[in-house]
Scaffold this motif. Structure first.
Motif, PDB file in Angstrom:
ATOM      1  N   LEU A   1     -23.059  19.251  32.370  1.00 47.43           N
ATOM      2  CA  LEU A   1     -23.449  17.850  32.517  1.00 47.43           C
ATOM      3  C   LEU A   1     -22.631  16.954  31.568  1.00 47.43           C
ATOM      4  N   LEU A   2     -22.447  17.381  30.340  1.00 46.76           N
ATOM      5  CA  LEU A   2     -21.655  16.608  29.380  1.00 46.76           C
ATOM      6  C   LEU A   2     -20.194  16.466  29.831  1.00 46.76           C
ATOM      7  N   VAL A   3     -19.593  17.531  30.323  1.00 44.42           N
ATOM      8  CA  VAL A   3     -18.203  17.483  30.794  1.00 44.42           C
ATOM      9  C   VAL A   3     -18.083  16.564  32.004  1.00 44.42           C
ATOM     10  N   SER A   4     -19.038  16.651  32.921  1.00 40.53           N
ATOM     11  CA  SER A   4     -18.957  15.796  34.109  1.00 40.53           C
ATOM     12  C   SER A   4     -19.163  14.322  33.744  1.00 40.53           C
ATOM     13  N   LEU A   5     -20.041  14.033  32.767  1.00 37.02           N
ATOM     14  CA  LEU A   5     -20.207  12.654  32.312  1.00 37.02           C
ATOM     15  C   LEU A   5     -18.932  12.127  31.633  1.00 37.02           C
ATOM     16  N   ALA A   6     -18.256  12.964  30.841  1.00 35.30           N
ATOM     17  CA  ALA A   6     -17.010  12.563  30.179  1.00 35.30           C
ATOM     18  C   ALA A   6     -15.926  12.261  31.219  1.00 35.30           C
ATOM     19  N   VAL A   7     -15.849  13.078  32.249  1.00 34.51           N
ATOM     20  CA  VAL A   7     -14.860  12.845  33.309  1.00 34.51           C
ATOM     21  C   VAL A   7     -15.203  11.563  34.060  1.00 34.51           C
ATOM     22  N   ALA A   8     -16.474  11.310  34.292  1.00 35.08           N
ATOM     23  CA  ALA A   8     -16.878  10.095  35.005  1.00 35.08           C
ATOM     24  C   ALA A   8     -16.546   8.845  34.185  1.00 35.08           C
ATOM     25  N   VAL A   9     -16.820   8.892  32.863  1.00 32.74           N
ATOM     26  CA  VAL A   9     -16.499   7.751  32.001  1.00 32.74           C
ATOM     27  C   VAL A   9     -14.985   7.510  31.987  1.00 32.74           C
ATOM     28  N   ALA A  10     -14.188   8.576  31.916  1.00 29.22           N
ATOM     29  CA  ALA A  10     -12.734   8.434  31.930  1.00 29.22           C
ATOM     30  C   ALA A  10     -12.250   7.854  33.251  1.00 29.22           C
ATOM     31  N   ALA A  11     -12.881   8.258  34.356  1.00 30.99           N
ATOM     32  CA  ALA A  11     -12.486   7.729  35.667  1.00 30.99           C
ATOM     33  C   ALA A  11     -12.807   6.245  35.771  1.00 30.99           C
ATOM     34  N   VAL A  12     -13.977   5.833  35.278  1.00 32.08           N
ATOM     35  CA  VAL A  12     -14.353   4.411  35.317  1.00 32.08           C
ATOM     36  C   VAL A  12     -13.394   3.596  34.455  1.00 32.08           C
ATOM     37  N   ALA A  13     -13.042   4.104  33.263  1.00 32.61           N
ATOM     38  CA  ALA A  13     -12.106   3.404  32.380  1.00 32.61           C
ATOM     39  C   ALA A  13     -10.727   3.290  33.046  1.00 32.61           C
ATOM     40  N   GLY A  14     -10.311   4.315  33.749  1.00 33.63           N
ATOM     41  CA  GLY A  14      -9.029   4.277  34.453  1.00 33.63           C
ATOM     42  C   GLY A  14      -9.007   3.242  35.555  1.00 33.63           C
ATOM     43  N   VAL A  15     -10.111   3.156  36.302  1.00 30.32           N
ATOM     44  CA  VAL A  15     -10.198   2.172  37.391  1.00 30.32           C
ATOM     45  C   VAL A  15     -10.169   0.755  36.829  1.00 30.32           C
ATOM     46  N   LEU A  16     -10.903   0.515  35.731  1.00 29.80           N
ATOM     47  CA  LEU A  16     -10.889  -0.806  35.095  1.00 29.80           C
ATOM     48  C   LEU A  16      -9.493  -1.172  34.575  1.00 29.80           C
ATOM     49  N   ALA A  17      -8.804  -0.207  33.968  1.00 30.70           N
ATOM     50  CA  ALA A  17      -7.457  -0.461  33.466  1.00 30.70           C
ATOM     51  C   ALA A  17      -6.497  -0.762  34.616  1.00 30.70           C
ATOM     52  N   LEU A  18      -6.649  -0.049  35.717  1.00 32.34           N
ATOM     53  CA  LEU A  18      -5.797  -0.295  36.886  1.00 32.34           C
ATOM     54  C   LEU A  18      -6.038  -1.692  37.453  1.00 32.34           C
ATOM     55  N   GLY A  19      -7.306  -2.095  37.516  1.00 27.20           N
ATOM     56  CA  GLY A  19      -7.619  -3.440  38.007  1.00 27.20           C
ATOM     57  C   GLY A  19      -7.049  -4.517  37.097  1.00 27.20           C
ATOM     58  N   ASN A  20      -7.098  -4.307  35.789  1.00 26.94           N
ATOM     59  CA  ASN A  20      -6.537  -5.256  34.834  1.00 26.94           C
ATOM     60  C   ASN A  20      -5.020  -5.364  35.006  1.00 26.94           C
ATOM     61  N   THR A  21      -4.361  -4.244  35.181  1.00 32.08           N
ATOM     62  CA  THR A  21      -2.903  -4.228  35.356  1.00 32.08           C
ATOM     63  C   THR A  21      -2.497  -4.946  36.637  1.00 32.08           C
ATOM     64  N   VAL A  22      -3.215  -4.691  37.711  1.00 36.25           N
ATOM     65  CA  VAL A  22      -2.896  -5.323  38.992  1.00 36.25           C
ATOM     66  C   VAL A  22      -3.096  -6.834  38.917  1.00 36.25           C
ATOM     67  N   SER A  23      -4.131  -7.279  38.230  1.00 37.83           N
ATOM     68  CA  SER A  23      -4.360  -8.718  38.136  1.00 37.83           C
ATOM     69  C   SER A  23      -3.283  -9.399  37.287  1.00 37.83           C
ATOM     70  N   GLN A  24      -2.807  -8.736  36.254  1.00 36.13           N
ATOM     71  CA  GLN A  24      -1.732  -9.314  35.438  1.00 36.13           C
ATOM     72  C   GLN A  24      -0.410  -9.339  36.179  1.00 36.13           C
ATOM     73  N   ALA A  25      -0.163  -8.367  37.031  1.00 36.25           N
ATOM     74  CA  ALA A  25       1.084  -8.327  37.789  1.00 36.25           C
ATOM     75  C   ALA A  25       1.168  -9.488  38.766  1.00 36.25           C
ATOM     76  N   GLY A  26       0.054  -9.894  39.351  1.00 30.76           N
ATOM     77  CA  GLY A  26       0.050 -11.029  40.276  1.00 30.76           C
ATOM     78  C   GLY A  26       0.418 -12.314  39.567  1.00 30.76           C
ATOM     79  N   GLY A  27      -0.050 -12.499  38.347  1.00 31.67           N
ATOM     80  CA  GLY A  27       0.296 -13.686  37.570  1.00 31.67           C
ATOM     81  C   GLY A  27       1.760 -13.687  37.165  1.00 31.67           C
ATOM     82  N   ALA A  28       2.304 -12.515  36.912  1.00 29.52           N
ATOM     83  CA  ALA A  28       3.714 -12.415  36.523  1.00 29.52           C
ATOM     84  C   ALA A  28       4.620 -12.819  37.684  1.00 29.52           C
ATOM     85  N   ARG A  29       4.224 -12.468  38.887  1.00 30.54           N
ATOM     86  CA  ARG A  29       5.033 -12.849  40.040  1.00 30.54           C
ATOM     87  C   ARG A  29       5.058 -14.359  40.208  1.00 30.54           C
ATOM     88  N   ALA A  30       3.923 -15.006  40.010  1.00 31.91           N
ATOM     89  CA  ALA A  30       3.851 -16.454  40.163  1.00 31.91           C
ATOM     90  C   ALA A  30       4.680 -17.142  39.081  1.00 31.91           C
TER      91      ALA A  30
END
Length: 119
Positions: free
Chosen positions: A7-36
């Motif tokens: 259970l602890l390992v699966s929770l750690a993997v889930a937290v890492a996956a959520v952090a990765g998705v948030l980081a990806l969303g942040n990167t994508v939003s900054q890239a759109g501003g850079a193009r403009a």
């Protein structure tokens, strides 16, 4: 592996996956501003280059100022004659004497050089 560790390992993997998705969303939003911003920079630079090109074309279309009149040929020839001819004297430097080991002080060659071997 017991259930608690799994259970602890699966929770750690889930937290890492959520952090990765948030980081990806942040990167994508900054890239759109850079193009403009890069499009705005390109437009500003293009306008600047157009103004510079127009200034170059305007200066190319203008006539250059007239050249000053040439001096009289007689005045130039008189100035050339007034300078005295300079005589150049070349003096050769004294010869460089290289003494090798085995050379006699009397000026004749040593026995090594008389044997015919080249140094």
């Amino acid at each position: 592996m017991n259930r608690r560790r799994a259970l602890l390992v699966s929770l750690a993997v889930a937290v890492a996956a959520v952090a990765g998705v948030l980081a990806l969303g942040n990167t994508v939003s900054q890239a759109g501003g850079a193009r403009a911003s890069s499009a705005a920079q390109i437009a500003r630079r293009t306008a600047q280059l157009d103004r510079y090109e127009a200034a170059l074309r305007k200066s190319l279309a203008q006539q250059p100022p007239p050249l000053p009149p040439l001096p009289q040929a007689g005045a130039q020839a008189t100035a050339m004659r007034s300078t005295a001819a300079v005589r150049v004297v070349y003096r050769r430097p004294p010869p460089i004497v290289v003494k090798r080991r085995g050379d006699d002080e009397g000026g004749r060659e040593s026995a090594y050089e008389e044997s015919g071997s080249d140094d």
